[in-house]
Motif scaffolding. Structure first.
Motif, PDB file in Angstrom:
ATOM      1  N   ALA A 165      -9.586   7.851   9.101  1.00 52.48           N
ATOM      2  CA  ALA A 165      -8.223   7.585   8.862  1.00 52.48           C
ATOM      3  C   ALA A 165      -7.587   8.233  10.061  1.00 52.48           C
ATOM      4  O   ALA A 165      -6.193   7.896   9.993  1.00 52.48           O
ATOM      5  CB  ALA A 165      -7.840   8.788   7.757  1.00 52.48           C
ATOM      6  N   SER A 166      -8.071   8.996  10.853  1.00 54.10           N
ATOM      7  CA  SER A 166      -7.410   9.045  12.214  1.00 54.10           C
ATOM      8  C   SER A 166      -8.469   9.064  13.443  1.00 54.10           C
ATOM      9  O   SER A 166      -9.661   9.019  13.099  1.00 54.10           O
ATOM     10  CB  SER A 166      -6.956  10.676  12.217  1.00 54.10           C
ATOM     11  N   THR A 191      -5.310  -8.448   8.500  1.00 54.12           N
ATOM     12  CA  THR A 191      -4.804  -7.172   8.240  1.00 54.12           C
ATOM     13  C   THR A 191      -5.467  -6.446   9.134  1.00 54.12           C
ATOM     14  O   THR A 191      -6.674  -6.707   9.413  1.00 54.12           O
ATOM     15  CB  THR A 191      -4.716  -6.623   6.800  1.00 54.12           C
ATOM     16  N   LEU A 209     -11.738  -2.729  12.654  1.00 47.26           N
ATOM     17  CA  LEU A 209     -10.606  -2.495  12.203  1.00 47.26           C
ATOM     18  C   LEU A 209      -9.798  -3.706  11.873  1.00 47.26           C
ATOM     19  O   LEU A 209      -8.783  -3.627  10.937  1.00 47.26           O
ATOM     20  CB  LEU A 209      -9.882  -1.906  13.451  1.00 47.26           C
ATOM     21  N   TRP A 265     -15.384   4.465  12.045  1.00 49.02           N
ATOM     22  CA  TRP A 265     -13.890   4.493  11.725  1.00 49.02           C
ATOM     23  C   TRP A 265     -13.725   5.617  10.824  1.00 49.02           C
ATOM     24  O   TRP A 265     -14.347   5.803   9.899  1.00 49.02           O
ATOM     25  CB  TRP A 265     -13.552   2.982  11.473  1.00 49.02           C
ATOM     26  N   LYS A 289      -6.738  -2.367   9.799  1.00 47.48           N
ATOM     27  CA  LYS A 289      -6.923  -1.039   8.674  1.00 47.48           C
ATOM     28  C   LYS A 289      -6.234   0.117   9.621  1.00 47.48           C
ATOM     29  O   LYS A 289      -6.016   0.048  10.858  1.00 47.48           O
ATOM     30  CB  LYS A 289      -8.363  -0.582   8.992  1.00 47.48           C
ATOM     31  N   LYS A 290      -5.618   0.850   8.836  1.00 51.82           N
ATOM     32  CA  LYS A 290      -5.157   2.225   9.411  1.00 51.82           C
ATOM     33  C   LYS A 290      -6.172   2.918   9.727  1.00 51.82           C
ATOM     34  O   LYS A 290      -7.188   2.891   9.164  1.00 51.82           O
ATOM     35  CB  LYS A 290      -4.239   2.776   8.213  1.00 51.82           C
ATOM     36  N   GLY A 291      -5.858   3.805  10.671  1.00 48.47           N
ATOM     37  CA  GLY A 291      -6.720   4.852  11.202  1.00 48.47           C
ATOM     38  C   GLY A 291      -7.245   4.182  12.540  1.00 48.47           C
ATOM     39  O   GLY A 291      -6.786   3.597  13.385  1.00 48.47           O
TER      40      GLY A 291
END
Length: 434
Positions: A396-397, A327, A304, A394, A329-331
């Motif tokens: 998005a959710s 940074t 992530l 991994w 990651k989103k999710g």
């Protein structure tokens, strides 16, 4: 000719394979080595150190001779043994705490006493070096309690005891039967904390620190947190039970004061401080500290985080962590451990593993990390440990990541393969509640 930075990774499990893959994801060209490494690391282009190494002093000499720019230590044992001190004697850059600072994991008695002295929230406890004193205390406090070997016990030295019989058995195992050997020369009896656990990783260069995404481990071997504790059967990140407000409390009440306490004790902490935290009704409390990246949490956290990990870990070792940027990651990321039948007790080795290549060449959002594998005489990949492989996915959710992880787990098989089918279930339930 382009100069390549060179990295030596000490260790050969899923955590070390995850560190390698994280290093390789950055744009920096690297020459990578591992000791002892594993077949997965080798297939990713990592050179396995073949020289005969009989001590960490030998490995430091090898690193000096081979002009290694950065050494990253994965497991706790080398750190507790003093590998960092040996490398530093040769002015070699190495990521990890000194032998003295690694006591924070190597001696639970040291860690608990430090927390008591500096007011860092943890379970009430006492330490014992003989069974009779421990039994006397136990009869006074009653149950439930957790009985812990003070020394290193491969993540299996903490026994949760809900009945007096279980507690007496745990003390018998430690003091009489010597199930944990010298690790249980000193035994801790502490109150059983009620709540939900979280794993908090903080990189520290001795002066500054940065916190990575918070994860949750799954210690018991069977679904529903049943059965004996293991080194970890899976993890996921980020853990939704630690929201921004709770993380701020953990930072202010645990991470910052612990690092400050270590400095005050003249044990400045450089490396990865891993706080196992229980989120109780009274707030966050420390279950235990570890002096290195957790396994399997590392396999769920590192995918992530996007950064130049060579630079980040070098900066940590050199006291310039404040310069490092990353940074997230989103999710979410979910890791499922595939283990041998019988683990964490007796298990057989040498079972042929099928399906790894299919997973590796499939979904771009999946990594497979080797933990206990080797190649047999016929060149087949076979099991060689209790925890065999880690499948990380991994998405998005959290729901997407769970689905992808288990879709890929289904493609792998070996005789007696066991795994938990409820990794991240607590996180999913919490997200539904919200």
């Amino acid at each position: 000719m382009e100069f390549l930075d060179s990295v030596l990774i000490v260790g050969g499990g899923g955590r070390e394979h995850a560190i390698l893959k994280a290093l390789l994801r950055s744009d920096r060209p690297l020459c990578t080595y591992a000791y002892p490494g594993n077949p997965g690391m080798e297939s990713d282009g990592c050179t396995i150190v073949e020289e005969k190494i009989s001590s960490w002093k030998d490995l430091a000499a090898w690193a000096e001779e081979n002009e290694i720019n950065l050494t990253i230590v994965g497991p706790e044992q080398p750190l507790v043994d003093g590998i960092v001190d040996e490398f530093r004697k040769r002015q070699l850059t190495i990521f990890g705490p000194t032998k003295a600072a690694a006591q924070i994991e190597g001696s639970k008695h040291f860690a608990k006493t430090l927390m008591r002295t500096y007011g860092i929230p943890t379970a009430a406890f006492e330490s014992f070096t003989d069974k009779e004193s421990a039994l006397k205390y136990l009869r006074k406090t009653g149950v439930p309690v957790v009985v812990k070997a003070s020394g290193l016990a491969a993540g299996k030295g903490a026994i949760v005891c809900d009945t007096m019989k279980e507690a007496e058995q745990a003390l018998d195992d430690m003091f009489e039967r010597k199930v944990f050997g010298d690790a249980a020369a000193t035994v801790i009896i502490e109150e059983k904390l009620i709540g939900e656990e979280a794993s908090v990783f903080a990189l520290s260069d001795g002066k500054h620190y940065k916190i990575l995404p918070v994860s949750q481990d799954h210690k018991p071997v069977f679904d529903g947190d049943k059965g004996p504790n293991t080194g970890g059967m899976g993890a996921y990140a980020p853990a939704p039970q630690v929201d921004a407000a709770m993380l701020a409390r953990i930072e202010q009440e645990i991470i910052a004061p612990t690092l400050a306490a270590m400095t005050k004790e003249k044990l400045p902490y450089q490396g990865l401080l891993y706080a196992g935290v229980m989120i109780t009704a009274a707030g966050p409390k420390v279950v235990e500290f570890n002096c290195r990246f957790g396994d399997p949490e590392t396999e769920a956290v590192l995918p992530l985080v996007h950064c130049d990990w060579f630079d980040a870990l070098s900066a940590c070792a050199a006291g310039r962590l404040a310069e490092v940027q990353w940074t997230v990651k989103k999710g979410a990321c979910v890791t499922v451990i595939l283990a041998s039948k019988g683990y964490p007790g007796h298990y057989e080795k040498g079972k042929v593993i099928i399906g790894v290549e299919e997973v590796e060449h499939g979904d771009a959002n999946v990594d497979i990390y080797h933990a206990g594998t080797k190649l047999n005489d016929r060149g087949e990949l076979v099991t060689n440990g209790g925890r065999v492989l880690a499948v990380s996915a991994w998405g998005a959710s959290l729901k997407d990541a769970v689905a992808t992880a288990y879709e890929n787990v289904a493609k792998i098989r070996f005789e007696g393969m066991q795994y938990r089918k409820d990794i991240a279930a607590k996180g999913l339930a919490r997200l539904v509640e919200k």
